[in-house]
Design a protein around this motif. Structure first.
Motif, PDB file in Angstrom:
ATOM      1  N   ASN A 146       0.843  -1.189   0.000  1.00 23.02           N
ATOM      2  CA  ASN A 146       0.000   0.000   0.000  1.00 23.02           C
ATOM      3  C   ASN A 146       0.885   1.248   0.000  1.00 23.02           C
ATOM      4  OD1 ASN A 146       0.862   0.208   2.654  1.00 23.02           O
ATOM      5  ND2 ASN A 146      -1.168   0.017   3.569  1.00 23.02           N
ATOM      6  N   GLN A 147       0.265   2.402  -0.143  1.00 21.99           N
ATOM      7  CA  GLN A 147       1.007   3.658  -0.308  1.00 21.99           C
ATOM      8  C   GLN A 147       1.803   4.032   0.952  1.00 21.99           C
ATOM      9  OE1 GLN A 147       1.090   4.883  -3.305  1.00 21.99           O
ATOM     10  NE2 GLN A 147       2.513   6.463  -2.735  1.00 21.99           N
ATOM     11  N   GLU A 148       1.216   3.841   2.128  1.00 23.90           N
ATOM     12  CA  GLU A 148       1.912   4.204   3.368  1.00 23.90           C
ATOM     13  C   GLU A 148       3.168   3.360   3.578  1.00 23.90           C
ATOM     14  OE1 GLU A 148      -1.384   3.754   6.095  1.00 23.90           O
ATOM     15  OE2 GLU A 148      -1.574   5.927   6.271  1.00 23.90           O
ATOM     16  N   SER A 149       3.082   2.075   3.306  1.00 23.14           N
ATOM     17  CA  SER A 149       4.251   1.222   3.478  1.00 23.14           C
ATOM     18  C   SER A 149       5.293   1.498   2.393  1.00 23.14           C
ATOM     19  CB  SER A 149       3.848  -0.252   3.486  1.00 23.14           C
ATOM     20  OG  SER A 149       3.179  -0.591   2.293  1.00 23.14           O
ATOM     21  N   LYS A 150       4.854   1.885   1.191  1.00 22.04           N
ATOM     22  CA  LYS A 150       5.793   2.259   0.126  1.00 22.04           C
ATOM     23  C   LYS A 150       6.559   3.513   0.525  1.00 22.04           C
ATOM     24  CE  LYS A 150       6.103   3.170  -4.829  1.00 22.04           C
ATOM     25  NZ  LYS A 150       7.498   3.343  -4.710  1.00 22.04           N
ATOM     26  N   TYR A 151       5.887   4.465   1.159  1.00 21.05           N
ATOM     27  CA  TYR A 151       6.556   5.681   1.625  1.00 21.05           C
ATOM     28  C   TYR A 151       7.655   5.338   2.633  1.00 21.05           C
ATOM     29  CZ  TYR A 151       7.348   9.975   4.222  1.00 21.05           C
ATOM     30  OH  TYR A 151       7.939  11.036   4.848  1.00 21.05           O
ATOM     31  N   ILE A 152       7.374   4.424   3.548  1.00 20.94           N
ATOM     32  CA  ILE A 152       8.365   4.033   4.564  1.00 20.94           C
ATOM     33  C   ILE A 152       9.570   3.362   3.900  1.00 20.94           C
ATOM     34  CG2 ILE A 152       8.792   2.519   6.546  1.00 20.94           C
ATOM     35  CD1 ILE A 152       7.158   4.989   7.255  1.00 20.94           C
ATOM     36  N   ILE A 153       9.326   2.451   2.967  1.00 17.83           N
ATOM     37  CA  ILE A 153      10.433   1.768   2.281  1.00 17.83           C
ATOM     38  C   ILE A 153      11.250   2.770   1.463  1.00 17.83           C
ATOM     39  CG2 ILE A 153      11.025   0.038   0.519  1.00 17.83           C
ATOM     40  CD1 ILE A 153      10.208  -1.152   3.230  1.00 17.83           C
ATOM     41  N   ASP A 154      10.575   3.706   0.768  1.00 21.95           N
ATOM     42  CA  ASP A 154      11.293   4.734   0.004  1.00 21.95           C
ATOM     43  C   ASP A 154      12.117   5.625   0.918  1.00 21.95           C
ATOM     44  OD1 ASP A 154      10.291   3.758  -2.355  1.00 21.95           O
ATOM     45  OD2 ASP A 154       8.707   5.292  -2.546  1.00 21.95           O
ATOM     46  N   LEU A 155      11.571   5.967   2.072  1.00 25.28           N
ATOM     47  CA  LEU A 155      12.298   6.796   3.035  1.00 25.28           C
ATOM     48  C   LEU A 155      13.572   6.095   3.505  1.00 25.28           C
ATOM     49  CD1 LEU A 155      12.185   9.423   4.747  1.00 25.28           C
ATOM     50  CD2 LEU A 155      10.966   8.096   6.477  1.00 25.28           C
TER      51      LEU A 155
END
Length: 160
Positions: A146-155
């Motif tokens: 999902n988008q929230e977990s993608k943001y964490i991985i990208d961070l």
């Protein structure tokens, strides 16, 4: 002789231990008070990891791989650190874990023989955050669902 007996009988025997405590009781009470005031709140402080439920050893291994992931260049920022930073941004009061309405749910389910799905839901009085990852324990590959977990991985991946 008679005087000596009366003096001995009139004086009650003092306990050395009682006298010792009586002299030093305020000091001991002060030390205990300082301990309760400064040390106990730090020991009772909640954080994300202490909010996780008890997991089996295999599930704990999957969560450790996910939360310890620090990107391809091993930047030092882990997924756990990134999630805690996101929670700190949203909830500036550091006592969010003490709130009765705060719930942390962590679910680990097997997708294949070496692949697991990890779902982390953080719910509080202001809203909720949902994270969903797939973790391959043989390769250590983590993909977001999902988008929230993608943001964490990208961070984590692009952290300098």
């Amino acid at each position: 002789m008679r005087k000596d007996r009366k003096e001995k009988e009139e004086k009650p025997k003092k306990s050395d231990f009682k006298a010792f405590l009586k002299k030093r009781a305020p000091i001991y009470l002060g030390i205990i008070g300082l301990f309760i005031l400064f040390v106990v709140p730090d020991l009772m402080k909640g954080d994300l990891e202490s909010s996780f439920p008890e997991l089996s050893s295999e599930e704990q291994q999957v969560v450790d791989i996910l939360m310890g992931y620090n990107g391809p260049n091993e930047s030092g920022l882990t997924v756990m650190d990134a999630i805690e930073m996101k929670i700190d941004e949203e909830y500036s009061d550091k006592r969010i874990y003490d709130n009765k309405k705060t719930k942390v749910e962590l679910t680990v389910s097997s997708i294949g023989s070496e692949e697991y799905q990890v779902v982390l839901n953080f719910e509080s009085h202001k809203g909720e955050m949902n994270y969903n990852w797939n973790v391959d324990i043989s390769s250590g590959k983590i993909t977001s669902n999902n988008q929230e977990s993608k943001y964490i991985i990208d961070l984590v991946d692009f952290y300098d």
